[in-house]
Scaffold this active site. Structure first.
Site, PDB file in Angstrom:
ATOM      1  N   ASP A  99     -21.090 -63.002 -71.209  1.00  0.00           N
ATOM      2  CA  ASP A  99     -19.663 -63.307 -71.160  1.00  0.00           C
ATOM      3  C   ASP A  99     -19.056 -62.994 -72.523  1.00  0.00           C
ATOM      4  O   ASP A  99     -19.780 -62.820 -73.502  1.00  0.00           O
ATOM      5  CB  ASP A  99     -19.435 -64.791 -70.792  1.00  0.00           C
ATOM      6  CG  ASP A  99     -18.072 -65.004 -70.134  1.00  0.00           C
ATOM      7  OD1 ASP A  99     -17.245 -64.053 -70.116  1.00  0.00           O
ATOM      8  OD2 ASP A  99     -17.818 -66.118 -69.643  1.00  0.00           O
ATOM      9  N   ASP A 100     -17.719 -62.918 -72.541  1.00  0.00           N
ATOM     10  CA  ASP A 100     -17.080 -62.620 -73.826  1.00  0.00           C
ATOM     11  C   ASP A 100     -17.137 -63.827 -74.765  1.00  0.00           C
ATOM     12  O   ASP A 100     -17.392 -63.687 -75.945  1.00  0.00           O
ATOM     13  CB  ASP A 100     -15.637 -62.104 -73.654  1.00  0.00           C
ATOM     14  CG  ASP A 100     -14.774 -62.993 -72.768  1.00  0.00           C
ATOM     15  OD1 ASP A 100     -15.274 -64.016 -72.247  1.00  0.00           O
ATOM     16  OD2 ASP A 100     -13.588 -62.666 -72.579  1.00  0.00           O
ATOM     17  N   ASP A 103     -15.895 -71.427 -74.543  1.00  0.00           N
ATOM     18  CA  ASP A 103     -14.878 -72.255 -75.200  1.00  0.00           C
ATOM     19  C   ASP A 103     -15.216 -73.717 -74.936  1.00  0.00           C
ATOM     20  O   ASP A 103     -15.953 -74.349 -75.691  1.00  0.00           O
ATOM     21  CB  ASP A 103     -13.502 -71.854 -74.647  1.00  0.00           C
ATOM     22  CG  ASP A 103     -12.360 -72.583 -75.317  1.00  0.00           C
ATOM     23  OD1 ASP A 103     -12.540 -73.734 -75.739  1.00  0.00           O
ATOM     24  OD2 ASP A 103     -11.257 -72.027 -75.411  1.00  0.00           O
TER      25      ASP A 103
HETATM   26  O1  PRP Z   1     -15.919 -72.074 -71.877  1.00  0.00           O
HETATM   27  P1  PRP Z   1     -14.698 -72.065 -71.038  1.00  0.00           P
HETATM   28  O2  PRP Z   1     -13.681 -73.102 -71.464  1.00  0.00           O
HETATM   29  O3  PRP Z   1     -14.966 -72.141 -69.572  1.00  0.00           O
HETATM   30  O4  PRP Z   1     -13.939 -70.684 -71.308  1.00  0.00           O
HETATM   31  C1  PRP Z   1     -14.590 -69.446 -71.391  1.00  0.00           C
HETATM   32  C2  PRP Z   1     -14.203 -68.559 -70.230  1.00  0.00           C
HETATM   33  O5  PRP Z   1     -12.776 -68.399 -70.203  1.00  0.00           O
HETATM   34  C3  PRP Z   1     -12.454 -67.016 -70.122  1.00  0.00           C
HETATM   35  O6  PRP Z   1     -12.457 -66.580 -68.778  1.00  0.00           O
HETATM   36  P2  PRP Z   1     -11.196 -66.803 -67.808  1.00  0.00           P
HETATM   37  O7  PRP Z   1     -11.451 -67.968 -66.918  1.00  0.00           O
HETATM   38  O8  PRP Z   1      -9.946 -66.847 -68.628  1.00  0.00           O
HETATM   39  O9  PRP Z   1     -11.175 -65.521 -66.884  1.00  0.00           O
HETATM   40  P3  PRP Z   1     -11.269 -63.969 -67.279  1.00  0.00           P
HETATM   41  O10 PRP Z   1     -12.653 -63.748 -67.800  1.00  0.00           O
HETATM   42  O11 PRP Z   1     -11.031 -63.265 -65.999  1.00  0.00           O
HETATM   43  O12 PRP Z   1     -10.213 -63.670 -68.300  1.00  0.00           O
HETATM   44  C4  PRP Z   1     -13.578 -66.345 -70.857  1.00  0.00           C
HETATM   45  O13 PRP Z   1     -13.711 -64.995 -70.420  1.00  0.00           O
HETATM   46  C5  PRP Z   1     -14.786 -67.171 -70.452  1.00  0.00           C
HETATM   47  O14 PRP Z   1     -15.354 -66.702 -69.244  1.00  0.00           O
HETATM   48  N1  GUN Z   2      -8.693 -64.701 -74.312  1.00  0.00           N
HETATM   49  C1  GUN Z   2      -9.250 -65.931 -74.367  1.00  0.00           C
HETATM   50  N2  GUN Z   2      -9.663 -66.515 -73.223  1.00  0.00           N
HETATM   51  C2  GUN Z   2     -10.206 -67.744 -73.331  1.00  0.00           C
HETATM   52  N3  GUN Z   2     -10.679 -68.550 -72.373  1.00  0.00           N
HETATM   53  C3  GUN Z   2     -11.088 -69.690 -72.971  1.00  0.00           C
HETATM   54  N4  GUN Z   2     -10.901 -69.641 -74.291  1.00  0.00           N
HETATM   55  C4  GUN Z   2     -10.347 -68.428 -74.546  1.00  0.00           C
HETATM   56  C5  GUN Z   2      -9.918 -67.793 -75.748  1.00  0.00           C
HETATM   57  O1  GUN Z   2     -10.007 -68.300 -76.875  1.00  0.00           O
HETATM   58  N5  GUN Z   2      -9.376 -66.522 -75.588  1.00  0.00           N
HETATM   59 MG    MG Z   3     -14.110 -65.168 -68.299  1.00  0.00          MG
END
Ligand code: PRP
Ligand code: GUN
Ligand code: MG
Length: 168
Positions: A99-100, A103
């Site tokens: 994952d990226d 948080d």
């Molecule tokens: O640890 P957490 O508080 O769960 O946050 C982290 C997740 O939030 C973002 O995804 P998001 O749900 O925004 O979807 P996306 O990847 O499609 O942008 C990010 O890419 C992680 O997968």
């Molecule tokens: N782009 C982005 N997505 C998130 N989802 C949860 N935390 C983050 C953050 O810091 N940046």
């Molecule tokens: Mg995500």
């Protein structure tokens, strides 16, 4: 005004450029090589897709599965929903989850429940999510919102001297 539940109060932003993301993904790949080989990668969509593509190239892995977890709408955290399960990864044995970032760690927790035997790695980790990831590259403060290159665009800003209120 009181915040609505789940609303974030972002104090700071950290902008990640494409170059930096590429460098960080390569650094993560380097630390992953000794932990492999992996049967395949599970990318956590959507944010994990580009890091997973870069890492897959570096560690020479061609089997890519996805899991789709939706947690956030813009910067607002909601109830996490699994839109697609990682069917090809079984219980995760031999698989690498990418994952990226982590948080709060909520997304990682759900992914781990579905793939208990996989290794989970991400580029960036905030303190609350840090214990949920096996590997990460850079720690980011909890009050900082990471702006990924796909979230941003270069923007014209006027020279300082032309800003209203500046003499001359
Ligand atoms: O640890 P957490 O508080 O769960 O946050 C982290 C997740 O939030 C973002 O995804 P998001 O749900 O925004 O979807 P996306 O990847 O499609 O942008 C990010 O890419 C992680 O997968
Ligand atoms: N782009 C982005 N997505 C998130 N989802 C949860 N935390 C983050 C953050 O810091 N940046
Ligand atoms: Mg995500």
């Amino acid at each position: 005004m009181q915040p609505s539940p789940g609303t974030r109060f972002t104090a700071n932003y950290a902008t990640v450029t494409w170059d930096q993301l590429h460098r960080d993904a390569r650094l993560l790949a380097e630390t992953l090589i000794p932990r492999g080989p992996f049967k395949g990668i599970v990318a956590v969509t959507r944010g994990g897709l580009i890091p997973a593509a870069i890492i897959a190239r570096e560690i020479d892995c061609r089997l890519i599965e996805t899991i789709s977890v939706v947690t956030y709408d813009e910067e607002e955290q909601g109830k996490p929903t699994v839109l697609k399960a990682p069917a090809a990864a079984g219980d995760g044995e031999g698989f690498l989850i990418i994952d990226d970032l982590v948080d709060s760690g909520v997304t990682a927790q759900i992914v781990r429940q579905l793939l208990p035997k996989a290794l989970l790695a991400c580029l960036y980790a905030k303190p609350s999510g840090r214990p949920l990831t096996d590997l990460f590259v850079v720690e980011v403060p909890q009050d900082t919102w990471v702006l990924f290159p796909w979230d941003t665009a270069p923007l014209f800003i006027p020279p300082l001297a032309r800003k209203s209120g500046t003499p001359g």
